[in-house]
Design a protein around this motif. Structure first.
Motif, PDB file in Angstrom:
ATOM      1  N   GLY A 144       1.522  16.264  -1.213  1.00  0.00           N
ATOM      2  CA  GLY A 144       3.078  15.674  -1.518  1.00  0.00           C
ATOM      3  C   GLY A 144       4.102  15.921  -0.400  1.00  0.00           C
ATOM      4  N   GLN A 145       3.623  15.474   0.810  1.00  0.00           N
ATOM      5  CA  GLN A 145       4.393  15.751   1.954  1.00  0.00           C
ATOM      6  C   GLN A 145       5.414  14.420   1.979  1.00  0.00           C
ATOM      7  N   GLY A 146       5.186  13.382   1.469  1.00  0.00           N
ATOM      8  CA  GLY A 146       6.099  12.313   1.353  1.00  0.00           C
ATOM      9  C   GLY A 146       5.227  10.927   0.896  1.00  0.00           C
ATOM     10  N   VAL A 147       5.651   9.824   0.977  1.00  0.00           N
ATOM     11  CA  VAL A 147       5.063   8.595   0.535  1.00  0.00           C
ATOM     12  C   VAL A 147       5.241   7.626   1.843  1.00  0.00           C
TER      13      VAL A 147
ATOM     14  N   GLY B 206      16.562  26.247   6.710  1.00  0.00           N
ATOM     15  CA  GLY B 206      16.386  26.803   5.760  1.00  0.00           C
ATOM     16  C   GLY B 206      16.832  25.775   4.732  1.00  0.00           C
ATOM     17  N   LYS B 207      16.767  24.527   5.021  1.00  0.00           N
ATOM     18  CA  LYS B 207      17.025  23.141   3.908  1.00  0.00           C
ATOM     19  C   LYS B 207      15.795  22.425   3.924  1.00  0.00           C
ATOM     20  N   ALA B 208      15.759  21.604   2.955  1.00  0.00           N
ATOM     21  CA  ALA B 208      14.819  20.553   2.599  1.00  0.00           C
ATOM     22  C   ALA B 208      15.721  19.319   3.206  1.00  0.00           C
ATOM     23  N   VAL B 209      15.017  18.395   3.945  1.00  0.00           N
ATOM     24  CA  VAL B 209      15.782  17.393   4.676  1.00  0.00           C
ATOM     25  C   VAL B 209      14.829  15.992   4.354  1.00  0.00           C
ATOM     26  N   PHE B 210      15.686  15.216   3.432  1.00  0.00           N
ATOM     27  CA  PHE B 210      15.219  13.925   3.130  1.00  0.00           C
ATOM     28  C   PHE B 210      14.971  13.133   4.214  1.00  0.00           C
ATOM     29  N   GLU B 211      13.880  12.344   4.773  1.00  0.00           N
ATOM     30  CA  GLU B 211      13.705  11.288   5.680  1.00  0.00           C
ATOM     31  C   GLU B 211      13.047  10.115   5.299  1.00  0.00           C
ATOM     32  N   LEU B 212      13.901   8.909   5.570  1.00  0.00           N
ATOM     33  CA  LEU B 212      13.249   7.618   5.837  1.00  0.00           C
ATOM     34  C   LEU B 212      13.122   6.934   6.924  1.00  0.00           C
ATOM     35  N   ALA B 213      11.693   6.610   7.220  1.00  0.00           N
ATOM     36  CA  ALA B 213      11.582   6.577   8.521  1.00  0.00           C
ATOM     37  C   ALA B 213      10.407   5.421   8.980  1.00  0.00           C
ATOM     38  N   ALA B 214      10.818   4.628  10.013  1.00  0.00           N
ATOM     39  CA  ALA B 214       9.995   3.341  10.400  1.00  0.00           C
ATOM     40  C   ALA B 214       8.742   3.856  11.020  1.00  0.00           C
TER      41      ALA B 214
ATOM     42  N   PRO C 253       2.851   4.255   8.760  1.00  0.00           N
ATOM     43  CA  PRO C 253       3.563   3.398   7.700  1.00  0.00           C
ATOM     44  C   PRO C 253       5.052   3.654   7.823  1.00  0.00           C
ATOM     45  N   PHE C 254       5.745   2.884   7.401  1.00  0.00           N
ATOM     46  CA  PHE C 254       7.014   3.192   6.845  1.00  0.00           C
ATOM     47  C   PHE C 254       6.932   4.379   5.868  1.00  0.00           C
ATOM     48  N   SER C 255       7.820   5.494   6.087  1.00  0.00           N
ATOM     49  CA  SER C 255       7.698   6.664   5.223  1.00  0.00           C
ATOM     50  C   SER C 255       8.973   7.213   4.583  1.00  0.00           C
ATOM     51  N   MET C 256       8.461   7.899   3.457  1.00  0.00           N
ATOM     52  CA  MET C 256       9.797   8.397   2.656  1.00  0.00           C
ATOM     53  C   MET C 256       9.250  10.001   2.566  1.00  0.00           C
ATOM     54  N   GLY C 257       9.929  10.842   2.561  1.00  0.00           N
ATOM     55  CA  GLY C 257       9.620  12.169   1.906  1.00  0.00           C
ATOM     56  C   GLY C 257      10.652  13.439   2.415  1.00  0.00           C
ATOM     57  N   LEU C 258      10.302  14.725   1.942  1.00  0.00           N
ATOM     58  CA  LEU C 258      11.102  15.713   2.148  1.00  0.00           C
ATOM     59  C   LEU C 258      10.265  16.689   3.525  1.00  0.00           C
ATOM     60  N   LEU C 259      11.083  16.896   4.455  1.00  0.00           N
ATOM     61  CA  LEU C 259      10.625  17.842   5.506  1.00  0.00           C
ATOM     62  C   LEU C 259      11.272  19.096   5.590  1.00  0.00           C
TER      63      LEU C 259
ATOM     64  N   ALA D 164       0.979  -1.111   0.160  1.00  0.00           N
ATOM     65  CA  ALA D 164       0.040   0.059  -0.226  1.00  0.00           C
ATOM     66  C   ALA D 164       0.788   1.205  -0.046  1.00  0.00           C
ATOM     67  N   LEU D 165       0.707   1.969  -1.074  1.00  0.00           N
ATOM     68  CA  LEU D 165       1.419   3.290  -1.003  1.00  0.00           C
ATOM     69  C   LEU D 165       0.388   4.433  -0.872  1.00  0.00           C
ATOM     70  N   ALA D 166       0.695   5.501  -0.007  1.00  0.00           N
ATOM     71  CA  ALA D 166      -0.257   6.271   0.466  1.00  0.00           C
ATOM     72  C   ALA D 166       0.363   7.569   0.721  1.00  0.00           C
ATOM     73  N   PHE D 167      -0.027   8.757   0.306  1.00  0.00           N
ATOM     74  CA  PHE D 167       0.549  10.068   0.477  1.00  0.00           C
ATOM     75  C   PHE D 167       0.473  10.344   2.125  1.00  0.00           C
ATOM     76  N   ALA D 168       1.464  10.792   2.572  1.00  0.00           N
ATOM     77  CA  ALA D 168       1.349  11.311   4.183  1.00  0.00           C
ATOM     78  C   ALA D 168       0.298  12.228   4.336  1.00  0.00           C
ATOM     79  N   GLY D 169      -0.438  12.108   5.323  1.00  0.00           N
ATOM     80  CA  GLY D 169      -1.392  13.207   5.499  1.00  0.00           C
ATOM     81  C   GLY D 169      -2.766  12.854   4.929  1.00  0.00           C
ATOM     82  N   VAL D 170      -2.834  11.719   4.110  1.00  0.00           N
ATOM     83  CA  VAL D 170      -4.320  11.420   3.551  1.00  0.00           C
ATOM     84  C   VAL D 170      -4.830  10.092   4.318  1.00  0.00           C
ATOM     85  N   ALA D 171      -5.821  10.424   5.240  1.00  0.00           N
ATOM     86  CA  ALA D 171      -6.465   9.440   6.000  1.00  0.00           C
ATOM     87  C   ALA D 171      -6.895   8.107   5.262  1.00  0.00           C
ATOM     88  N   SER D 172      -6.824   6.911   5.714  1.00  0.00           N
ATOM     89  CA  SER D 172      -7.388   5.682   5.194  1.00  0.00           C
ATOM     90  C   SER D 172      -8.329   5.014   6.054  1.00  0.00           C
ATOM     91  N   ALA D 173      -9.269   4.709   5.930  1.00  0.00           N
ATOM     92  CA  ALA D 173     -10.237   4.030   7.124  1.00  0.00           C
ATOM     93  C   ALA D 173     -10.571   2.524   6.571  1.00  0.00           C
TER      94      ALA D 173
END
Length: 366
Positions: free
Chosen positions: A42-45, A131-139, A110-116, A17-26
């Protein structure tokens, strides 16, 4: 590594399942309209793998090769490591002999990947990723005690979102069994089998963050921050002879917890590949990880030493006071009970560790 096969029953990812962060799924995922897609921020995947399991072995007769070579011992003799079994399965997989499936993450966490946005990651001013975009890969993130299942059964640590294997008959648990069984041949010595197994493990709260240097910064290197969490009711290690019957005493760490923090907003982990201009030719092309001491980690130095350093009102004194007392920068390793050959040695702890300086460089085996 050659001949690795991920097909068949060894790797089951029946639902991804791939879902954009911030989009709720029930419930089940459904196609989104153009209007709904336009509202995605577009906050992340996020990624969830349902009914997952993985295993691979070294089996020359079946054409499967899984070995590590190019290593030598102190005498200069070749050392060959055959990976007899590498597995990841659900709780109750019986050291890989009865591989169960489990869910990696859930749709609500979920596990997530995105720019912060680096400006929102810390309440402190003038930190390295401002002042920078930070790439994050998180459990999956942790949740408050009582809102999830504890990382270690009966433990006092912060609760985790992971579902226990028997929490609901309609879902798969999120605890994983994982292990590494190998045969090590060092020179002309008799081969030895080394086995490492972890039961019902959890990695909640772990993440890797990467960001770049600021324009005009003299040190144009990739920066990083790593939080590595690992929890398991039992981590065991043992060695056996080639037949697998003559095994030495097993070492087990019960109720094992590891929380390693490497790098932070003031003291980033620098990552680089050594170039042709490096002074040692043999090191060119190798990866270097460097954690500079806090006194010279920030460039340029923004600390204003306006006094003697003995007053609470002195900016420099206050900075170091905050730095050394911040628990987020420190690492803990704990075991509720250590066993050797079935004999209990009691608990063991290393708490409040602070990585002050680190330099690691890979080396070519050619």
């Amino acid at each position: 590594m050659r001949g690795a096969s991920l097909g068949g029953t060894n790797l089951l990812a029946l639902g991804v399942a791939l879902a954009f962060a911030g989009v709720a799924s029930a419930g089940d995922m459904e196609p989104m309209s153009d209007k709904e897609m336009s509202d995605v921020n577009g906050q992340g995947v996020g990624m969830v793998m349902e009914d997952f399991r993985f295993a691979h072995q070294h089996d020359a007769d079946a054409g499967k090769t899984f070995k590590l070579s190019g290593i030598t011992n102190e005498a200069g003799e070749d050392v060959e490591v055959l990976v007899d079994n590498l597995y990841i399965g659900g709780a109750g997989s019986e050291f890989g002999n009865n591989l169960q499936t489990f869910n990696l993450g859930r749709l609500t966490n979920p596990f997530s990947m995105g720019l912060l946005d680096g400006d929102t990651l810390s309440a402190n001013d003038d930190v390295d990723f401002n002042g920078k975009a930070v790439f994050e890969l998180a459990a999956p993130s942790k949740v408050a005690q009582g809102d999830g299942v504890a990382c270690i059964p009966g433990g006092s640590d912060t609760g985790c979102v992971s579902r226990a294997p028997d929490s609901d008959a309609s879902i798969r648990g999120e605890r994983m069994d994982l292990g590494f069984a190998s045969t090590v041949q060092s020179g002309t010595s008799d081969p030895q089998k080394i086995n490492i197994h972890a039961e019902s493990a959890v990695v909640d709260g772990s993440y890797i963050r990467l960001w770049g240097s600021a324009p005009g910064d003299a040190r144009q290197q990739l920066r990083g921050q790593i939080q590595s969490n690992f929890y398991t009711p039992r981590l065991s290690i043992n060695a056996c002879d080639q037949t697998g019957s003559g095994c030495g005493a097993s070492i087990a760490f019960n109720d094992f917890m590891m929380e390693l923090a490497i790098g932070n907003e003031y003291q980033p982990l620098f990552l680089s590949v050594l170039g042709t201009g490096h002074e040692v030719v043999e090191e060119q092309g190798n990866l270097r990880l460097e954690l500079r001491t806090i006194t010279d980690a920030r460039s340029p130095d923004p600390i204003n030493d306006s006094g003697t350093g003995s007053s609470d009102g002195d900016e420099t004194y206050q900075f170091y006071e905050d730095y050394y007392t911040n628990s987020d920068y420190r690492s803990d390793i704990r075991s509720g009970d250590v066993e050797i050959g079935g004999e209990s040695l009691g608990s063991a702890r290393m708490e409040g560790m602070l990585f002050q300086k680190l330099e690691t460089t890979t080396r070519s085996l050619d």
